[in-house]
Design an enzyme around this catalytic site. Structure first.
Site, mmCIF file in Angstrom:
data_model
loop_
_atom_site.group_PDB
_atom_site.id
_atom_site.type_symbol
_atom_site.label_atom_id
_atom_site.label_comp_id
_atom_site.label_asym_id
_atom_site.label_seq_id
_atom_site.Cartn_x
_atom_site.Cartn_y
_atom_site.Cartn_z
ATOM 1 N N GLU A 1 0.833 -1.222 0.000
ATOM 2 C CA GLU A 1 0.000 0.000 0.000
ATOM 3 C C GLU A 1 0.857 1.258 0.000
ATOM 4 O O GLU A 1 0.517 2.268 0.623
ATOM 5 C CB GLU A 1 -0.972 0.026 1.193
HETATM 6 C C1 LIG Z 1 2.937 -9.384 -0.588
HETATM 7 C C2 LIG Z 1 2.536 -8.230 -1.443
HETATM 8 C C3 LIG Z 1 1.209 -8.032 -1.763
HETATM 9 C C4 LIG Z 1 0.819 -6.971 -2.580
HETATM 10 N N1 LIG Z 1 -0.488 -6.815 -2.898
HETATM 11 C C5 LIG Z 1 -0.848 -5.880 -3.797
HETATM 12 C C6 LIG Z 1 -2.203 -5.755 -4.249
HETATM 13 O O1 LIG Z 1 -3.066 -6.535 -3.827
HETATM 14 N N2 LIG Z 1 -2.526 -4.797 -5.163
HETATM 15 C C7 LIG Z 1 -1.575 -3.940 -5.651
HETATM 16 O O2 LIG Z 1 -1.906 -3.090 -6.471
HETATM 17 N N3 LIG Z 1 -0.286 -4.014 -5.223
HETATM 18 C C8 LIG Z 1 0.100 -4.962 -4.324
HETATM 19 N N4 LIG Z 1 1.415 -5.044 -3.916
HETATM 20 C C9 LIG Z 1 2.373 -4.076 -4.459
HETATM 21 C C10 LIG Z 1 2.830 -3.077 -3.409
HETATM 22 O O3 LIG Z 1 1.849 -2.089 -3.184
HETATM 23 C C11 LIG Z 1 4.163 -2.474 -3.877
HETATM 24 O O4 LIG Z 1 5.136 -3.494 -3.829
HETATM 25 C C12 LIG Z 1 4.593 -1.298 -2.987
HETATM 26 O O5 LIG Z 1 3.713 -0.206 -3.130
HETATM 27 C C13 LIG Z 1 6.012 -0.821 -3.325
HETATM 28 O O6 LIG Z 1 6.163 -0.568 -4.687
HETATM 29 P P1 LIG Z 1 7.330 -1.293 -5.510
HETATM 30 O O7 LIG Z 1 7.344 -2.740 -5.144
HETATM 31 O O8 LIG Z 1 7.163 -0.939 -6.930
HETATM 32 O O9 LIG Z 1 8.644 -0.672 -4.909
HETATM 33 P P2 LIG Z 1 9.477 0.538 -5.508
HETATM 34 O O10 LIG Z 1 8.554 1.651 -5.910
HETATM 35 O O11 LIG Z 1 10.442 0.022 -6.499
HETATM 36 O O12 LIG Z 1 10.250 1.005 -4.189
HETATM 37 C C14 LIG Z 1 11.499 0.440 -3.777
HETATM 38 C C15 LIG Z 1 12.074 1.288 -2.664
HETATM 39 O O13 LIG Z 1 12.349 2.590 -3.154
HETATM 40 C C16 LIG Z 1 11.656 3.569 -2.419
HETATM 41 N N5 LIG Z 1 11.133 4.599 -3.315
HETATM 42 C C17 LIG Z 1 10.549 4.428 -4.524
HETATM 43 N N6 LIG Z 1 10.186 5.600 -5.040
HETATM 44 C C18 LIG Z 1 10.534 6.546 -4.170
HETATM 45 C C19 LIG Z 1 10.424 7.964 -4.138
HETATM 46 N N7 LIG Z 1 9.858 8.662 -5.136
HETATM 47 N N8 LIG Z 1 10.874 8.628 -3.056
HETATM 48 C C20 LIG Z 1 11.437 7.957 -2.031
HETATM 49 N N9 LIG Z 1 11.592 6.613 -2.013
HETATM 50 C C21 LIG Z 1 11.141 5.926 -3.062
HETATM 51 C C22 LIG Z 1 10.524 2.839 -1.696
HETATM 52 O O14 LIG Z 1 10.179 3.473 -0.478
HETATM 53 C C23 LIG Z 1 11.134 1.477 -1.467
HETATM 54 O O15 LIG Z 1 11.893 1.471 -0.285
HETATM 55 C C24 LIG Z 1 1.808 -6.095 -3.085
HETATM 56 C C25 LIG Z 1 3.155 -6.280 -2.718
HETATM 57 C C26 LIG Z 1 3.525 -7.327 -1.919
HETATM 58 C C27 LIG Z 1 4.992 -7.508 -1.598
#
Ligand SMILES: Cc1cc2nc3c(=O)[nH]c(=O)nc-3n(C[C@H](O)[C@H](O)[C@H](O)COP(=O)(O)OP(=O)(O)OC[C@H]3O[C@@H](n4cnc5c(N)ncnc54)[C@H](O)[C@@H]3O)c2cc1C
Length: 324
Positions: free
Chosen positions: A165
């Site tokens: 989230e």
């Molecule tokens: C078990 C699980 C269940 C999930 N369920 C769902 C679901 O049901 N529906 C859905 O839509 N999604 C779901 N997700 C996705 C989840 O919401 C995302 O994984 C999460 O929002 C993080 O995005 P990302 O993985 O793309 O990480 P990234 O955006 O790649 O982030 C990686 C790191 O970089 C940091 N970062 C990235 N951008 C910035 C910025 N602009 N400024 C500062 N720091 C930054 C983040 O804080 C993080 O530490 C799920 C994920 C998991 C692991």
């Protein structure tokens, strides 16, 4: 088609904001059950002796509960879990008030506060929820690492709440990059005013003067950090990004502090009137005091981290991270 064309993102955020509050509550739930297990274990497990002399001389060892460092973890956990629970309930009240409060002004303020505090409940709440789950595992010592005990499962489950989230780093950026400046800073000014008036009212009561002074100081650190962002964010936006996590945590400390002041006042009132469960109410007062002594000082340290800016943080090239 659900809703209006080209308004999908706004509609999605209605769901996302509710989900973020829900994940904050998930973090709280995991912290709470891990904490309850740790309390039980600290009573059952015997190891070492109390620093002040044997507590149970007839036994071969004292229960873990006698050790101040175990108490540190349990008291930090108790103060966090109960403070977060109050903040989640207070947030839920604001959600209701945003719909049904009598005046438009009150509905607006409630909506502003929910919007401001959503990243705090999600981000600070789950960061702290994970800390509580880890401390609860630590109370189990080696047994915490053994799957059969279930504690490492709580830690793993608490860990995901910091990621999904919207990762907590992104929650912090939402707070600092969007929520602070919205509507000319109306929400953060309302938050400052609520905490200030709570402190002003409590400072006249001898039982709460000390706590109120500490809360006022932490709120002052939050105000100073907000001002620092205003003065140093435009010239270099990295200064905002470098301090966002710390800022979210100061706001979490102030928000929980505000909840603890309300809870302590309510507990004292009930005790004075001879109502309720005395042991429960007295525990509230002691836990509030622990929060005041152990959490508020962090607000000052976090502010200093923010004021260090972003220069050293951003200076190394990616290659230099590999240089041994
Ligand atoms: C078990 C699980 C269940 C999930 N369920 C769902 C679901 O049901 N529906 C859905 O839509 N999604 C779901 N997700 C996705 C989840 O919401 C995302 O994984 C999460 O929002 C993080 O995005 P990302 O993985 O793309 O990480 P990234 O955006 O790649 O982030 C990686 C790191 O970089 C940091 N970062 C990235 N951008 C910035 C910025 N602009 N400024 C500062 N720091 C930054 C983040 O804080 C993080 O530490 C799920 C994920 C998991 C692991």
């Amino acid at each position: 088609m659900v809703g209006e064309e080209n308004k999908g993102l706004a509609a999605m955020f209605v769901m996302m904001n509710a989900a973020r509050l829900g994940v904050g509550i998930q973090g709280l739930g995991q912290a709470d059950i891990a904490f309850q297990n740790a309390v039980q274990y600290a009573q059952d497990r015997r190891q070492g002796r109390a620093l002040t002399g044997p507590a149970d001389p007839q036994e071969k060892a004292d229960p873990l509960f006698v050790h101040p460092d175990v108490r540190r973890m349990l008291m930090d956990s108790k103060a966090t879990v109960e403070g977060l629970r109050a903040l989640c309930l207070w947030g839920a009240l604001q959600v209701d008030l945003a719909h049904v409060a009598e005046t438009e002004e009150e509905r607006q303020q409630a909506d502003d506060l929910v919007s401001l505090l959503t990243p705090v409940i999600k981000g600070y709440g789950t960061d702290r929820g994970y800390d509580v789950a880890t401390n609860a595992q630590q109370v189990f010592g080696g047994h915490g690492y053994i799957e059969e005990q279930g504690m490492s499962q709580y830690v793993r489950d608490a860990r995901i709440t910091m990621i999904y989230e919207g990762a907590n780093g992104v929650q912090a950026m939402d707070l600092v990059g969007r929520k602070l400046a919205q509507n000319g800073g109306r929400a953060i000014q309302a938050f400052f005013a609520i905490v200030d008036s709570e402190c002003a009212a409590a400072k006249d009561k001898p039982a709460f003067a000390d706590f109120a002074a500490r809360l006022e100081k932490a709120n002052g650190e939050l105000k100073a950090a907000t001002m620092w962002f205003m003065q140093n964010g435009m010239a270099n936006p990295n200064n905002i990004g470098a301090g966002a996590h710390h800022y979210m945590h100061i706001m979490g400390i102030v928000a929980l502090g505000s909840m603890w002041l309300m809870m302590a006042e309510a507990a004292q009132k009930a005790l004075d009137e001879g109502r309720g469960n005395k042991a429960f109410l007295e525990a509230k007062l002691v836990t509030a005091r622990h929060f005041g002594e152990r959490f508020f000082p962090d607000a000052g340290a976090l502010r200093r981290k923010i004021e260090a800016g972003s220069e050293a943080m951003m200076a190394l090239t990616p290659d230099q991270f590999f240089a041994a």
